[in-house]
Design an enzyme around this catalytic site. Structure first.
Site, PDB file in Angstrom:
ATOM      1  N   ARG A  32       0.820  -1.216   0.000  1.00 31.21           N
ATOM      2  CA  ARG A  32       0.000   0.000   0.000  1.00 31.21           C
ATOM      3  C   ARG A  32       0.856   1.270   0.000  1.00 31.21           C
ATOM      4  O   ARG A  32       0.324   2.367  -0.158  1.00 31.21           O
ATOM      5  CB  ARG A  32      -0.926   0.003   1.214  1.00 31.21           C
ATOM      6  CG  ARG A  32      -1.950  -1.133   1.151  1.00 31.21           C
ATOM      7  CD  ARG A  32      -2.936  -1.083   2.278  1.00 31.21           C
ATOM      8  NE  ARG A  32      -3.675   0.180   2.243  1.00 31.21           N
ATOM      9  CZ  ARG A  32      -4.247   0.747   3.293  1.00 31.21           C
ATOM     10  NH1 ARG A  32      -4.176   0.176   4.483  1.00 31.21           N
ATOM     11  NH2 ARG A  32      -4.894   1.874   3.175  1.00 31.21           N
ATOM     12  N   CYS A  33       2.159   1.122   0.177  1.00 28.69           N
ATOM     13  CA  CYS A  33       3.076   2.264   0.265  1.00 28.69           C
ATOM     14  C   CYS A  33       3.705   2.559  -1.091  1.00 28.69           C
ATOM     15  O   CYS A  33       4.310   1.687  -1.716  1.00 28.69           O
ATOM     16  CB  CYS A  33       4.165   1.952   1.292  1.00 28.69           C
ATOM     17  SG  CYS A  33       5.502   3.149   1.342  1.00 28.69           S
ATOM     18  N   THR A  34       3.582   3.790  -1.540  1.00 29.63           N
ATOM     19  CA  THR A  34       4.126   4.187  -2.839  1.00 29.63           C
ATOM     20  C   THR A  34       5.625   3.968  -2.910  1.00 29.63           C
ATOM     21  O   THR A  34       6.133   3.409  -3.892  1.00 29.63           O
ATOM     22  CB  THR A  34       3.800   5.669  -3.119  1.00 29.63           C
ATOM     23  OG1 THR A  34       2.383   5.836  -3.102  1.00 29.63           O
ATOM     24  CG2 THR A  34       4.337   6.113  -4.461  1.00 29.63           C
TER      25      THR A  34
END
Length: 115
Positions: free
Chosen positions: A10-12
């Protein structure tokens, strides 16, 4: 060469770091650390490789930091590491481990120095 990435999909920055590794022809072992947190010993080893103390690797803005009393300055290294393993959301990401070294992918290019 074995490369491991502690990854949060979920982390860019985590996704960018994983893509950077793949673009370099590296298929790392992907550890979704929120589902499978590192052990206390593994996290202590990662901290050694990073040359960091536990608080340096903690996401202090997360509610779990204060909510679990991890902001208490009296806590020792072991208590902080245990707190991070119990609340993996507090671990800064992504972390790449390769060649006996570790790097945080913020920015993603940081990991190139250990490959």
């Amino acid at each position: 060469m074995t490369v491991k990435i502690y990854h949060n999909p979920r982390c860019t920055k985590s996704r960018q770091t994983l893509q950077l590794l793949k673009d370099k022809g590296i298929e790392p072992e992907v550890v979704e650390y929120l589902k499978t947190p590192p052990s206390i010993d593994d996290l202590a080893d990662i901290l050694e490789k990073l040359g960091m103390e536990p608080r340096d690797l903690m996401r202090k803005q997360e509610a779990e930091y204060k909510g679990n009393g991890l902001d208490n300055s009296a806590l020792d290294r072991q208590a902080l590491i245990s707190g991070m393993v119990a609340n993996p959301i507090l671990i800064e990401r992504p972390i790449v481990v390769a060649n006996g070294k570790a790097a945080i992918g913020r920015p993603p290019e940081n990991v190139l120095g250990i490959l």
